[in-house]
Design an enzyme around this catalytic site. Structure first.
Site, PDB file in Angstrom:
ATOM      1  N   GLY A  13       0.830  -1.219   0.000  1.00 46.13           N
ATOM      2  CA  GLY A  13       0.000   0.000   0.000  1.00 46.13           C
ATOM      3  C   GLY A  13       0.851   1.249   0.000  1.00 46.13           C
ATOM      4  O   GLY A  13       0.589   2.210   0.724  1.00 46.13           O
ATOM      5  N   SER A  15       1.378   3.379  -2.501  1.00 44.12           N
ATOM      6  CA  SER A  15       1.064   4.401  -3.501  1.00 44.12           C
ATOM      7  C   SER A  15       0.463   5.657  -2.873  1.00 44.12           C
ATOM      8  O   SER A  15       0.281   6.659  -3.553  1.00 44.12           O
ATOM      9  CB  SER A  15       0.076   3.844  -4.538  1.00 44.12           C
ATOM     10  OG  SER A  15      -1.127   3.479  -3.902  1.00 44.12           O
ATOM     11  N   ARG A  38      -1.612  -1.150  -6.349  1.00 46.64           N
ATOM     12  CA  ARG A  38      -2.205  -1.333  -7.693  1.00 46.64           C
ATOM     13  C   ARG A  38      -1.860  -0.175  -8.616  1.00 46.64           C
ATOM     14  O   ARG A  38      -1.606  -0.365  -9.788  1.00 46.64           O
ATOM     15  CB  ARG A  38      -3.736  -1.426  -7.578  1.00 46.64           C
ATOM     16  CG  ARG A  38      -4.247  -2.722  -7.000  1.00 46.64           C
ATOM     17  CD  ARG A  38      -5.709  -2.610  -6.654  1.00 46.64           C
ATOM     18  NE  ARG A  38      -5.941  -1.493  -5.733  1.00 46.64           N
ATOM     19  CZ  ARG A  38      -7.118  -1.138  -5.252  1.00 46.64           C
ATOM     20  NH1 ARG A  38      -8.201  -1.791  -5.608  1.00 46.64           N
ATOM     21  NH2 ARG A  38      -7.223  -0.129  -4.411  1.00 46.64           N
ATOM     22  N   ASP A  62      -2.199  -6.503  -6.919  1.00 55.45           N
ATOM     23  CA  ASP A  62      -3.517  -6.382  -6.291  1.00 55.45           C
ATOM     24  C   ASP A  62      -3.523  -7.334  -5.100  1.00 55.45           C
ATOM     25  O   ASP A  62      -3.410  -8.556  -5.261  1.00 55.45           O
ATOM     26  CB  ASP A  62      -4.622  -6.764  -7.295  1.00 55.45           C
ATOM     27  CG  ASP A  62      -6.014  -6.549  -6.706  1.00 55.45           C
ATOM     28  OD1 ASP A  62      -6.138  -6.400  -5.465  1.00 55.45           O
ATOM     29  OD2 ASP A  62      -6.992  -6.533  -7.480  1.00 55.45           O
ATOM     30  N   ASN A  89       0.821  -2.731   5.320  1.00 52.85           N
ATOM     31  CA  ASN A  89       0.127  -1.451   5.475  1.00 52.85           C
ATOM     32  C   ASN A  89      -1.132  -1.333   4.601  1.00 52.85           C
ATOM     33  O   ASN A  89      -2.051  -0.609   4.956  1.00 52.85           O
ATOM     34  CB  ASN A  89       1.132  -0.336   5.132  1.00 52.85           C
ATOM     35  CG  ASN A  89       0.448   0.991   4.912  1.00 52.85           C
ATOM     36  OD1 ASN A  89       0.045   1.662   5.863  1.00 52.85           O
ATOM     37  ND2 ASN A  89       0.285   1.386   3.646  1.00 52.85           N
ATOM     38  N   TYR A 155     -15.029  -2.826   9.287  1.00 51.34           N
ATOM     39  CA  TYR A 155     -13.645  -2.312   9.336  1.00 51.34           C
ATOM     40  C   TYR A 155     -13.041  -2.624  10.714  1.00 51.34           C
ATOM     41  O   TYR A 155     -11.927  -3.154  10.810  1.00 51.34           O
ATOM     42  CB  TYR A 155     -13.617  -0.800   9.064  1.00 51.34           C
ATOM     43  CG  TYR A 155     -12.225  -0.198   9.154  1.00 51.34           C
ATOM     44  CD1 TYR A 155     -11.263  -0.477   8.183  1.00 51.34           C
ATOM     45  CD2 TYR A 155     -11.865   0.629  10.217  1.00 51.34           C
ATOM     46  CE1 TYR A 155      -9.982   0.061   8.263  1.00 51.34           C
ATOM     47  CE2 TYR A 155     -10.594   1.172  10.302  1.00 51.34           C
ATOM     48  CZ  TYR A 155      -9.645   0.886   9.328  1.00 51.34           C
ATOM     49  OH  TYR A 155      -8.373   1.413   9.415  1.00 51.34           O
ATOM     50  N   LYS A 159      -9.739  -4.985  11.884  1.00 49.07           N
ATOM     51  CA  LYS A 159      -8.596  -4.538  12.701  1.00 49.07           C
ATOM     52  C   LYS A 159      -8.529  -5.290  14.038  1.00 49.07           C
ATOM     53  O   LYS A 159      -7.441  -5.525  14.566  1.00 49.07           O
ATOM     54  CB  LYS A 159      -8.664  -3.018  12.904  1.00 49.07           C
ATOM     55  CG  LYS A 159      -8.491  -2.222  11.589  1.00 49.07           C
ATOM     56  CD  LYS A 159      -7.166  -2.530  10.861  1.00 49.07           C
ATOM     57  CE  LYS A 159      -6.944  -1.668   9.643  1.00 49.07           C
ATOM     58  NZ  LYS A 159      -5.652  -1.894   8.991  1.00 49.07           N
ATOM     59  N   VAL A 190      -5.851   9.602  10.757  1.00 49.07           N
ATOM     60  CA  VAL A 190      -4.664  10.102  10.047  1.00 49.07           C
ATOM     61  C   VAL A 190      -5.158  10.792   8.781  1.00 49.07           C
ATOM     62  O   VAL A 190      -6.059  10.270   8.099  1.00 49.07           O
ATOM     63  CB  VAL A 190      -3.704   8.957   9.642  1.00 49.07           C
ATOM     64  CG1 VAL A 190      -2.381   9.522   9.127  1.00 49.07           C
ATOM     65  CG2 VAL A 190      -3.466   7.998  10.809  1.00 49.07           C
ATOM     66  N   THR A 192      -5.290  11.100   5.477  1.00 48.79           N
ATOM     67  CA  THR A 192      -4.925  10.401   4.228  1.00 48.79           C
ATOM     68  C   THR A 192      -6.190  10.213   3.391  1.00 48.79           C
ATOM     69  O   THR A 192      -7.295  10.468   3.861  1.00 48.79           O
ATOM     70  CB  THR A 192      -4.347   8.992   4.507  1.00 48.79           C
ATOM     71  OG1 THR A 192      -5.404   8.193   5.040  1.00 48.79           O
ATOM     72  CG2 THR A 192      -3.174   9.003   5.452  1.00 48.79           C
TER      73      THR A 192
HETATM   74  N1  LIG Z   1      -6.039   7.100   7.690  1.00 49.76           N
HETATM   75  C1  LIG Z   1      -6.430   6.732   8.892  1.00 49.76           C
HETATM   76  O1  LIG Z   1      -7.116   7.486   9.614  1.00 49.76           O
HETATM   77  C2  LIG Z   1      -6.017   5.393   9.438  1.00 49.76           C
HETATM   78  C3  LIG Z   1      -6.238   5.148  10.804  1.00 49.76           C
HETATM   79  C4  LIG Z   1      -5.874   3.917  11.329  1.00 49.76           C
HETATM   80  C5  LIG Z   1      -5.310   2.949  10.527  1.00 49.76           C
HETATM   81  N2  LIG Z   1      -5.110   3.202   9.199  1.00 49.76           N
HETATM   82  C6  LIG Z   1      -4.540   2.122   8.391  1.00 49.76           C
HETATM   83  O2  LIG Z   1      -3.385   2.586   7.730  1.00 49.76           O
HETATM   84  C7  LIG Z   1      -3.159   1.805   6.547  1.00 49.76           C
HETATM   85  C8  LIG Z   1      -2.831   2.742   5.392  1.00 49.76           C
HETATM   86  O3  LIG Z   1      -3.935   3.565   5.138  1.00 49.76           O
HETATM   87  P1  LIG Z   1      -3.822   5.096   4.674  1.00 49.76           P
HETATM   88  O4  LIG Z   1      -4.566   5.884   5.673  1.00 49.76           O
HETATM   89  O5  LIG Z   1      -2.428   5.448   4.363  1.00 49.76           O
HETATM   90  O6  LIG Z   1      -4.761   5.029   3.373  1.00 49.76           O
HETATM   91  P2  LIG Z   1      -4.536   5.335   1.827  1.00 49.76           P
HETATM   92  O7  LIG Z   1      -3.819   6.609   1.652  1.00 49.76           O
HETATM   93  O8  LIG Z   1      -5.888   5.183   1.222  1.00 49.76           O
HETATM   94  O9  LIG Z   1      -3.587   4.135   1.360  1.00 49.76           O
HETATM   95  C9  LIG Z   1      -4.059   2.824   1.241  1.00 49.76           C
HETATM   96  C10 LIG Z   1      -3.050   2.019   0.443  1.00 49.76           C
HETATM   97  O10 LIG Z   1      -3.525   0.669   0.356  1.00 49.76           O
HETATM   98  C11 LIG Z   1      -3.415   0.246  -0.991  1.00 49.76           C
HETATM   99  N3  LIG Z   1      -4.423  -0.751  -1.348  1.00 49.76           N
HETATM  100  C12 LIG Z   1      -5.750  -0.719  -1.118  1.00 49.76           C
HETATM  101  N4  LIG Z   1      -6.349  -1.768  -1.703  1.00 49.76           N
HETATM  102  C13 LIG Z   1      -5.373  -2.477  -2.320  1.00 49.76           C
HETATM  103  C14 LIG Z   1      -5.364  -3.638  -3.115  1.00 49.76           C
HETATM  104  N5  LIG Z   1      -6.480  -4.329  -3.417  1.00 49.76           N
HETATM  105  N6  LIG Z   1      -4.179  -4.071  -3.605  1.00 49.76           N
HETATM  106  C15 LIG Z   1      -3.035  -3.393  -3.342  1.00 49.76           C
HETATM  107  N7  LIG Z   1      -2.974  -2.289  -2.587  1.00 49.76           N
HETATM  108  C16 LIG Z   1      -4.145  -1.829  -2.089  1.00 49.76           C
HETATM  109  C17 LIG Z   1      -3.623   1.511  -1.820  1.00 49.76           C
HETATM  110  O11 LIG Z   1      -2.976   1.367  -3.088  1.00 49.76           O
HETATM  111  P3  LIG Z   1      -3.719   1.237  -4.499  1.00 49.76           P
HETATM  112  O12 LIG Z   1      -5.079   1.827  -4.362  1.00 49.76           O
HETATM  113  O13 LIG Z   1      -2.823   1.981  -5.446  1.00 49.76           O
HETATM  114  O14 LIG Z   1      -3.736  -0.221  -4.761  1.00 49.76           O
HETATM  115  C18 LIG Z   1      -2.893   2.548  -0.978  1.00 49.76           C
HETATM  116  O15 LIG Z   1      -1.530   2.599  -1.321  1.00 49.76           O
HETATM  117  C19 LIG Z   1      -4.425   0.974   6.349  1.00 49.76           C
HETATM  118  O16 LIG Z   1      -4.182  -0.353   6.767  1.00 49.76           O
HETATM  119  C20 LIG Z   1      -5.435   1.639   7.271  1.00 49.76           C
HETATM  120  O17 LIG Z   1      -6.426   0.747   7.724  1.00 49.76           O
HETATM  121  C21 LIG Z   1      -5.435   4.401   8.638  1.00 49.76           C
END
Ligand SMILES: NC(=O)c1ccc[n+]([C@@H]2O[C@H](COP(=O)([O-])OP(=O)(O)OC[C@H]3O[C@@H](n4cnc5c(N)ncnc54)[C@H](OP(=O)(O)O)[C@@H]3O)[C@@H](O)[C@H]2O)c1
Length: 247
Positions: A13, A15, A38, A62, A89, A155, A159, A190, A192
């Site tokens: 993840g 990207s 992806r 994927d 991640n 979700y 987790k 976070v 994002t």
């Molecule tokens: N943001 C928050 O508030 C928060 C809080 C707690 C925990 N988290 C956790 O932190 C982690 C990262 O999330 P983020 O906040 O950085 O979100 P993000 O910016 O949306 O990044 C998610 C990443 O996961 C990849 N991904 C999703 N589906 C995929 C698939 N089928 N195959 C390959 N890659 C895939 C996406 O890449 P592609 O779409 O390019 O494939 C992207 O790079 C997650 O596990 C999330 O649950 C986030």
């Protein structure tokens, strides 16, 4: 940061968001990073941004496909003799209530957040054992592993599963006499793309203007902390919230 020099790190993840920032910072700290996701165009953009381009490899995958994950690990084995560190991640979050939610959204969350994490973990451990390294696996979990927000039941279930998988893996590794370490990191909100899509645009804008939430690099600081402890220290779970967040 000598502990990270030349370590082969797979970041899933990568990207966007936390994964992207982690890949960037780990390269800066001397690691050899394989960034996967992806959206290959985004990975290429990331590669252009880092100074030591030869230390950042990119792979399109994927995470919902076991075949694609296995092919990625085969490439890593051939090119780098296997991983030393895995950062699980990749994740998705949809608000899809239990009473009337969409099973396809539930399926995606279960496949990406839980199943792919298990597959990557299995493949990484096999490579660490073949390479004879005491590697490290980091699961990016969530505060939703520790409390349940309304509407976010599936979700949170994914987790909570990650929390159970962290503890179960720690015990399996100890029983096997392995020194591979397992850490989970549980961030609250976070800033994002994941948060923006979960909250929907308007709600996210209002949340991000009224509340100071965590940035991706706050989470990366926790990752680096866990990775740079002495070999006998296993950081089990780091819970991290913005000081402004109540829940
Ligand atoms: N943001 C928050 O508030 C928060 C809080 C707690 C925990 N988290 C956790 O932190 C982690 C990262 O999330 P983020 O906040 O950085 O979100 P993000 O910016 O949306 O990044 C998610 C990443 O996961 C990849 N991904 C999703 N589906 C995929 C698939 N089928 N195959 C390959 N890659 C895939 C996406 O890449 P592609 O779409 O390019 O494939 C992207 O790079 C997650 O596990 C999330 O649950 C986030």
């Amino acid at each position: 940061m000598e502990l990270l020099r030349d370590k082969v790190v797979l970041v899933t993840g990568a990207s966007s968001g936390i994964g992207r920032e982690a890949a960037k910072q780990l390269v800066e700290k001397g690691a050899i990073v394989i960034a996967c996701a992806r959206r290959f165009d985004r990975l290429q953009k990331l590669q252009k941004e880092v100074d030591n381009k030869e230390r950042l490899d990119i792979i399109q995958v994927d995470m919902r496909s076991e075949d694609e994950i296995r092919t990625m690990f085969t490439k890593i084995k051939e090119q780098y003799n296997g991983v030393d560190i895995l950062i699980n991640n990749a994740g998705v979050s949809h608000r899809s209530p239990l009473v009337d939610g969409d099973a396809e959204l539930w399926r995606e969350m279960l496949e990406v957040n839980v199943l792919s994490l298990c597959i990557c973990t299995r493949e990484a451990i096999q490579q660490m054992q073949e390479k004879k390294v005491d590697g490290h696996i980091i699961h990016i979990s969530s505060m939703s592993a520790h409390r349940v927000p309304p509407g976010g039941g599936v979700y949170a279930a994914t987790k909570h599963a990650v929390k159970a998988l962290t503890e179960s893996l720690r015990k399996e590794l100890r029983v096997a006499g392995s020194n591979i370490r397992i850490t989970s990191i549980s961030p609250a909100l976070v800033k994002t793309a994941l948060m923006t899509s979960y909250l929907k645009n308007e709600e996210a804008r209002s949340m991000f203007t009224t509340t100071k939430v965590l940035d991706a690099d706050d989470v990366v600081a926790a990752i680096i902390y866990a990775l740079t402890q002495p070999p006998h220290v296993q950081v089990h779970d780091i819970l991290v919230r913005s000081v402004h967040q109540i829940t």
